[in-house]
Design a protein around this motif. Structure first.
Motif, PDB file in Angstrom:
ATOM      1  N   UNK A 157       0.812  -1.207   0.000  1.00 35.41           N
ATOM      2  CA  UNK A 157       0.000   0.000   0.000  1.00 35.41           C
ATOM      3  C   UNK A 157       0.851   1.265   0.000  1.00 35.41           C
ATOM      4  N   UNK A 158       1.915   1.286   0.742  1.00 25.87           N
ATOM      5  CA  UNK A 158       2.715   2.500   0.885  1.00 25.87           C
ATOM      6  C   UNK A 158       3.251   3.037  -0.427  1.00 25.87           C
ATOM      7  N   UNK A 159       3.803   2.209  -1.325  1.00 34.88           N
ATOM      8  CA  UNK A 159       4.290   2.776  -2.579  1.00 34.88           C
ATOM      9  C   UNK A 159       3.168   3.251  -3.502  1.00 34.88           C
ATOM     10  N   UNK A 160       1.923   2.763  -3.276  1.00 35.73           N
ATOM     11  CA  UNK A 160       0.819   3.102  -4.182  1.00 35.73           C
ATOM     12  C   UNK A 160       0.093   4.368  -3.773  1.00 35.73           C
ATOM     13  N   UNK A 161       0.412   4.973  -2.681  1.00 36.56           N
ATOM     14  CA  UNK A 161      -0.291   6.179  -2.252  1.00 36.56           C
ATOM     15  C   UNK A 161       0.464   6.919  -1.176  1.00 36.56           C
ATOM     16  N   UNK A 162      -0.113   8.040  -0.755  1.00 36.67           N
ATOM     17  CA  UNK A 162       0.535   8.823   0.294  1.00 36.67           C
ATOM     18  C   UNK A 162      -0.263   8.705   1.582  1.00 36.67           C
ATOM     19  N   UNK A 163       0.360   8.983   2.681  1.00 34.17           N
ATOM     20  CA  UNK A 163      -0.295   8.846   3.974  1.00 34.17           C
ATOM     21  C   UNK A 163      -1.305   9.936   4.258  1.00 34.17           C
ATOM     22  N   UNK A 164      -0.970  11.169   3.943  1.00 40.59           N
ATOM     23  CA  UNK A 164      -1.846  12.289   4.259  1.00 40.59           C
ATOM     24  C   UNK A 164      -1.487  13.475   3.376  1.00 40.59           C
ATOM     25  N   UNK A 165      -2.422  14.390   3.224  1.00 34.34           N
ATOM     26  CA  UNK A 165      -2.164  15.585   2.419  1.00 34.34           C
ATOM     27  C   UNK A 165      -1.485  16.674   3.228  1.00 34.34           C
ATOM     28  N   UNK A 166      -0.754  17.506   2.527  1.00 31.55           N
ATOM     29  CA  UNK A 166      -0.128  18.692   3.107  1.00 31.55           C
ATOM     30  C   UNK A 166      -0.565  19.886   2.259  1.00 31.55           C
ATOM     31  N   UNK A 167      -0.207  21.078   2.693  1.00 34.10           N
ATOM     32  CA  UNK A 167      -0.496  22.276   1.891  1.00 34.10           C
ATOM     33  C   UNK A 167       0.100  22.117   0.492  1.00 34.10           C
ATOM     34  N   UNK A 168       1.304  21.568   0.437  1.00 30.19           N
ATOM     35  CA  UNK A 168       1.988  21.393  -0.844  1.00 30.19           C
ATOM     36  C   UNK A 168       1.244  20.415  -1.752  1.00 30.19           C
ATOM     37  N   UNK A 169       0.804  19.274  -1.196  1.00 34.58           N
ATOM     38  CA  UNK A 169       0.104  18.300  -2.036  1.00 34.58           C
ATOM     39  C   UNK A 169      -1.247  18.836  -2.487  1.00 34.58           C
ATOM     40  N   UNK A 180     -11.221  18.464   1.729  1.00 29.45           N
ATOM     41  CA  UNK A 180     -10.081  18.114   2.583  1.00 29.45           C
ATOM     42  C   UNK A 180      -9.798  19.239   3.572  1.00 29.45           C
ATOM     43  N   UNK A 181      -9.878  20.486   3.114  1.00 36.25           N
ATOM     44  CA  UNK A 181      -9.696  21.615   4.040  1.00 36.25           C
ATOM     45  C   UNK A 181     -10.793  21.639   5.096  1.00 36.25           C
ATOM     46  N   UNK A 182     -12.010  21.301   4.695  1.00 33.57           N
ATOM     47  CA  UNK A 182     -13.147  21.347   5.610  1.00 33.57           C
ATOM     48  C   UNK A 182     -13.175  20.181   6.593  1.00 33.57           C
ATOM     49  N   UNK A 183     -12.934  18.960   6.087  1.00 38.94           N
ATOM     50  CA  UNK A 183     -13.089  17.765   6.914  1.00 38.94           C
ATOM     51  C   UNK A 183     -11.793  17.043   7.245  1.00 38.94           C
ATOM     52  N   UNK A 184     -10.694  17.444   6.626  1.00 41.80           N
ATOM     53  CA  UNK A 184      -9.438  16.727   6.798  1.00 41.80           C
ATOM     54  C   UNK A 184      -9.303  15.660   5.725  1.00 41.80           C
ATOM     55  N   UNK A 223      -8.843  12.031   4.004  1.00 39.19           N
ATOM     56  CA  UNK A 223      -9.350  10.686   4.269  1.00 39.19           C
ATOM     57  C   UNK A 223      -8.185   9.711   4.117  1.00 39.19           C
ATOM     58  N   UNK A 224      -7.328   9.662   5.113  1.00 38.76           N
ATOM     59  CA  UNK A 224      -6.121   8.845   5.048  1.00 38.76           C
ATOM     60  C   UNK A 224      -6.465   7.380   4.815  1.00 38.76           C
ATOM     61  N   UNK A 225      -5.782   6.775   3.857  1.00 40.49           N
ATOM     62  CA  UNK A 225      -5.994   5.365   3.559  1.00 40.49           C
ATOM     63  C   UNK A 225      -7.267   5.083   2.787  1.00 40.49           C
ATOM     64  N   UNK A 226      -7.967   6.104   2.328  1.00 35.81           N
ATOM     65  CA  UNK A 226      -9.228   5.916   1.612  1.00 35.81           C
ATOM     66  C   UNK A 226      -8.986   5.572   0.153  1.00 35.81           C
ATOM     67  N   UNK A 227      -9.798   4.681  -0.371  1.00 38.01           N
ATOM     68  CA  UNK A 227      -9.805   4.447  -1.816  1.00 38.01           C
ATOM     69  C   UNK A 227     -11.237   4.166  -2.236  1.00 38.01           C
ATOM     70  N   UNK A 228     -11.504   4.179  -3.522  1.00 33.55           N
ATOM     71  CA  UNK A 228     -12.868   4.025  -4.027  1.00 33.55           C
ATOM     72  C   UNK A 228     -13.152   2.632  -4.561  1.00 33.55           C
ATOM     73  N   UNK A 229     -12.266   1.681  -4.332  1.00 33.90           N
ATOM     74  CA  UNK A 229     -12.439   0.368  -4.941  1.00 33.90           C
ATOM     75  C   UNK A 229     -13.723  -0.329  -4.489  1.00 33.90           C
ATOM     76  N   UNK A 230     -13.998  -0.397  -3.187  1.00 29.03           N
ATOM     77  CA  UNK A 230     -15.195  -1.088  -2.701  1.00 29.03           C
ATOM     78  C   UNK A 230     -16.461  -0.343  -3.114  1.00 29.03           C
ATOM     79  N   UNK A 231     -16.565   0.984  -2.889  1.00 29.74           N
ATOM     80  CA  UNK A 231     -17.780   1.673  -3.346  1.00 29.74           C
ATOM     81  C   UNK A 231     -17.994   1.542  -4.853  1.00 29.74           C
TER      82      UNK A 231
END
Length: 128
Positions: free
Chosen positions: A23-35, A77-81, A83-91
């Motif tokens: 999972x780690x190489x396929x995505x990032x842990x959390x967003x920053x201002x830069x991302x 993301x600014x409003x709610x933070x 969604x760390x670790x979220x993906x849309x595969x199941x939905x």
């Protein structure tokens, strides 16, 4: 150029279970201002360039829910933070199944109304 980047040639749907190392190489842990700034820049670039697909008759329009949803990602993301670790595969899989079931329940005439009515009448007991 990106030595730790993983390419899943057959997509990620074939994966039965994600391990931490996968999972780690396929995505990032959390967003920053830069991302978030990069996300906005990429979205702006996409919208400025997407007309080429229509001009080349690759598609007729971009009236696609996922593309529209991208317009709201940064604000959400600014409003709610993030969604760390979220993906849309199941939905996505659930949506496909429900759309197929609803369409099959219709008579294929004015199916959107029939599908909507069918979905509203269902009592889903989905696993947690």
């Amino acid at each position: 150029m990106y030595p730790s980047l993983r390419h899943f040639e057959k997509g990620i749907s074939k994966c039965k279970q994600w391990m931490g190392g996968d999972q780690k190489p396929a995505g990032m842990g959390s967003h920053t201002e830069d991302t978030l700034k990069k996300l906005e820049a990429a979205l702006k670039s996409f919208h400025q360039s997407k007309a080429v697909f229509v001009n080349l008759s690759i598609c007729t329009d971009f009236n696609i829910l996922k593309i529209h949803s991208m317009n709201h990602y940064t604000a959400s993301i600014y409003l709610f933070g993030s969604a760390d670790g979220f993906n849309t595969e199941v939905p996505e899989c659930l949506h496909i199944d429900l759309a197929k079931w609803a369409y099959r329940a219709s008579n294929r005439q004015d199916y959107v109304i029939q599908m909507t009515t069918w979905l509203q009448c269902q009592d889903y007991h989905l696993p947690p």
